[in-house]
Scaffold this active site. Structure first.
Site, short mmCIF file in Angstrom:
data_model
loop_
_atom_site.label_atom_id
_atom_site.label_comp_id
_atom_site.label_asym_id
_atom_site.label_seq_id
_atom_site.Cartn_x
_atom_site.Cartn_y
_atom_site.Cartn_z
N PHE A 362 0.83 -1.21 0.00
CA PHE A 362 0.00 0.00 0.00
C PHE A 362 0.86 1.26 0.00
O PHE A 362 0.61 2.19 -0.74
CB PHE A 362 -0.91 0.01 1.24
CG PHE A 362 -2.14 -0.81 1.05
CD1 PHE A 362 -3.32 -0.22 0.62
CD2 PHE A 362 -2.14 -2.17 1.27
CE1 PHE A 362 -4.46 -0.98 0.42
CE2 PHE A 362 -3.28 -2.94 1.09
CZ PHE A 362 -4.45 -2.34 0.66
N ILE A 367 -0.77 4.32 -3.06
CA ILE A 367 -2.17 4.15 -2.69
C ILE A 367 -2.48 5.06 -1.50
O ILE A 367 -3.41 5.83 -1.53
CB ILE A 367 -2.48 2.67 -2.39
CG1 ILE A 367 -2.18 1.84 -3.65
CG2 ILE A 367 -3.95 2.51 -1.99
CD1 ILE A 367 -2.30 0.33 -3.43
N TYR A 368 -1.65 4.96 -0.46
CA TYR A 368 -1.80 5.87 0.66
C TYR A 368 -0.54 6.71 0.83
O TYR A 368 -0.04 6.86 1.92
CB TYR A 368 -2.11 5.09 1.95
CG TYR A 368 -3.40 4.35 1.89
CD1 TYR A 368 -4.58 5.03 1.57
CD2 TYR A 368 -3.49 3.00 2.18
CE1 TYR A 368 -5.79 4.36 1.51
CE2 TYR A 368 -4.70 2.33 2.13
CZ TYR A 368 -5.84 3.02 1.80
OH TYR A 368 -7.04 2.36 1.76
N GLY A 369 0.00 7.23 -0.25
CA GLY A 369 1.21 8.02 -0.15
C GLY A 369 2.41 7.12 0.05
O GLY A 369 2.53 6.11 -0.61
N GLY A 370 3.29 7.47 0.98
CA GLY A 370 4.48 6.64 1.21
C GLY A 370 5.58 7.01 0.25
O GLY A 370 5.77 8.17 -0.07
#
Lengths: 444, 258
Positions: A362, A367-370
């Protein structure tokens, strides 16, 4: 007398036999002198971006990007005079005239590799001595060598230390260590895990075997410091370090070689099971009515080590064939899933690598930054969970990437990875750890 | 050494057998339709048919690779060799007896294809690879029995629909109306690419399989089909893995011969 009966054959990064029948404890961070030296160097070695200091003084941009103090500027030829800066810095850092202090000028004076004397670290309890001693000594050196007056000394401090102490770390500073400041460690004993894979890949000069080895050494040494590799779990970590990180019995290299031309991740799973069977690590338990054979083992720690070696080989095949790092988390989940479904035995680190892979997928796929795998490390909130078995694979994946990411390892690592690659024990850790293991094997 | 034959997947049900079959790379997936190379490129929408592959880095030969024994051993895929960008194809599988479950796409894909990056989410499964490698893989994924035109969607964005009721023609819901049912031909036709950009001409992907056929070939457990609880062997297998992981977490030395 060794605590554990295990003996391994040591191989180099090209699958060449180095020595046979070495007790696995000769590879323990508690006994292997090369590992201990590596850990010391991680604390002692500091990178200085002399060009960065010169630029910061010239432009007044100190303490981070866009942080410009208008009207404050100093034109000092630091890079041109790197030799004399290095000499003075060395004298300033030395405790005794012939101690282990070293200052090496790199890239025509743009960078310095500084080794702080061990005596300075021994006189304190915190590993930050490396960075603080170098930063402070560099300020003194510049002020003295360039005759900087009292009104400009503060600018030197800001150019070297960055925004510290307004910030926790040396934000925008030009002195860097592999280790982050203690406040950034997620828990007790996490210091050695707080090193992004970008640094590791660059220190190993993108040799995937050495990147994995260095990463495994740091991760598994951290396990001892965290309180994981002790009692019932010490052997699990020793075998994991030996087989996954240090290519014991040449398993990693063999598995890669077997699948190098056309193999898929699934093929590596099958090769791993075959190897474990032929070495007697696992055996059939029973056949179900549908014809499925469940396997069992009398040595789960060894099975874990074989699976961990297979995981690294699977990463090398998948990320290596695509020459891309982003495939790593997918490997972590599905190598283990397929291995479990192939055998009926638990995957690497008993499910923890699978879980880590789910989270890392993820956070490494926008998908959620990172960020891309190069920013991950064992202290990262989504990759902490496996006890040292995931990050070596990430380091290898980063080393194998041919340039698919927007933020390259070079950009993420900055100066520190490149500068520390000058330390042979860090760059080619596998070789040095093998040599040390052979030299102590009789006395373990 | 004990004779070893890869077994791919446990379980005693028909669904488990289907899973085994699809994961096994020696099983050749039945080809049901032909989608031309150009149409596939248009469906994915990453480049115009005939357009050269864009690259993210120079070809490996020009790049000069670092000295690494693994790079020397591991043959790069054609796409990696050329420095292609990494692109994707993404599928949504309806919960109503689509041939594959999301997880199956990953298990199958990693067994069958080299150098792929597969991610599984509840309503979508992206497969990423170097562009020319992706096109090869995507062809098999769209042309064979694992793609049902009505219950599987090629959806890069706005994937919602996998758990919604089917429409009057048996098609999975698609908020972007990328695919339609052509009553005259009895075929499903894509009028938009995977992210919903209208196509200059429609692409027919064939007739949906009848319900009975889908129930036979599916790898999905359902209480109104083949229930997971009825596959005792598989349940015991999953429980075994759970037990072993837990016991090993307590003390790996005590897990012996079980």
């Amino acid at each position: 007398m060794p605590k554990y009966p295990d003996k391994v054959n040591l191989y180099d990064d090209r699958g060449k036999l180095f020595d046979t029948n070495v007790p696995v404890e000769a590879l323990s961070p508690l006994k292997n002198t090369a590992i201990q030296k590596i850990i010391s160097y991680v604390k002692q070695c500091v990178a200085v971006n002399l060009e960065g200091v010169e630029k910061a003084l010239d432009t007044g941009e100190v303490g981070g990007k866009w942080c410009i103090i208008r009207g404050r500027s100093l034109k000092l030829d630091l890079v041109k005079n790197a030799g004399s800066v290095a000499d003075s810095l060395k004298k300033c850092l030395q405790v005794d005239p012939d101690d282990d202090t070293e200052v090496k000028v790199l890239k025509g004076g743009k960078h310095l590799l500084v080794k702080v004397p061990a005596k300075r670290l021994n006189a304190g309890v915190e590993y930050t001595t490396g960075a603080t001693a170098v930063a402070a000594a560099l300020c003194c050196t510049i002020i003295e060598n360039f005759n900087v007056n009292i009104w400009d000394a503060d600018l030197i401090h800001a150019a070297v230390w960055g925004r510290y102490p307004q910030t926790m770390e040396m934000l925008g500073g030009n002195v860097s260590s592999l280790l982050a400041v203690p406040q950034q460690n997620e828990g007790m004993g996490y210091a050695l895990r707080n090193i992004p894979c970008a640094h590791i890949a660059l220190i190993a000069k993108k040799n995937a075997m050495n990147a994995a080895a260095l990463s495994a050494i740091l991760e598994q040494t951290a396990m001892f410091e965290m309180g994981d590799a002790i009692g019932s779990f010490e052997r699990l970590h020793l075998l994991g370090l030996a087989y996954q990180g240090l290519n014991a019995d040449n398993i990693v290299y063999d598995l890669v070689k077997e699948n190098a031309k056309t193999g898929t991740l699934g093929d590596v799973v099958i090769s791993t099971v075959k190897r474990a069977l032929s070495d007697g690590v696992i055996k059939p338990l029973k056949k179900t009515p549908a014809g499925y054979t469940l396997y069992t083992t009398s040595d789960l720690n060894k099975w874990n080590a074989y699976a961990a070696a297979g995981l690294l080989a699977g990463t090398m095949i998948t990320c290596g064939s695509a020459r891309s790092m982003q495939h790593a988390p997918s490997v972590f989940i599905y190598f283990n899933d397929l291995l479990e479904r192939e055998t009926g035995l638990p995957g690497v680190d008993f499910g923890r690598v699978t879980g880590t892979g789910v989270e890392m997928s993820f956070f490494s796929h926008s998908i959620y930054g990172g960020g891309n795998p190069a920013v991950f490390h064992g202290n990262h909130i989504v990759t902490r969970h496996s006890k040292g078995f995931t990050i070596p694979c990430v380091a290898a994946a980063v080393a194998l990437d041919a340039g698919t990411t927007i933020y390259t390892p070079e950009r993420i690592s900055g100066v520190v990875g490149e500068v520390l690659s000058e330390v042979p024990e860090l760059r080619e850790s596998l070789r040095y750890v093998n040599e040390a293991a052979v030299s102590i094997k009789g006395g373990v | 050494m004990v004779e070893y034959k890869p077994q791919y997947y446990p379980g005693g049900s028909n669904v488990s057998a289907n899973r085994r079959k699809y994961i096994d790379p020696n099983y050749k997936l039945r080809k049901l339709r032909t989608i031309s190379d150009d149409d596939l490129v248009r469906l994915m929408g990453h480049r115009v048919p005939g357009e050269a592959y864009k690259s993210v880095h120079p070809p490996l030969e020009e790049l000069g690779e670092p000295a690494c024994p693994i790079r020397e051993l591991v043959e790069p895929t054609p796409g990696a060799k050329a420095g292609d960008r990494i692109r994707y194809i993404q599928f949504t599988d309806s919960v109503y007896f689509a041939p594959l479950t999301p997880y199956m796409r990953a298990w199958m894909g990693h067994m069958r294809y080299r150098g792929v990056d597969i991610g599984v989410l509840s309503g979508r499964v992206p497969l990423e690879a170097r562009e020319r490698d992706l096109e090869k893989v995507a062809k098999e994924l769209v042309e064979t029995e694992i793609f049902d035109p009505a219950r599987v969607g090629i959806r890069g964005a706005t994937v919602h629909g996998h758990a919604l009721r089917l429409d009057e023609n048996g098609l999975m819901f698609d908020a972007l109306r990328r695919f339609q049912y052509d009553k005259n031909k009895g075929e499903v036709v894509y009028v938009k690419d995977q992210v919903g950009v209208p196509l200059d001409r429609p692409i027919y992907v064939g007739k949906p399989a009848p319900e009975e056929e889908l129930r036979k070939i599916t790898s999905q457990f359902r209480v109104d089909g083949e229930a997971f609880r009825n596959d005792k062997e598989l349940i015991q297998f999953v429980q075994r893995i759970h037990m072993l992981r837990t016991e090993a977490g307590f003390d790996p030395n005590r897990v012996k011969e079980i």
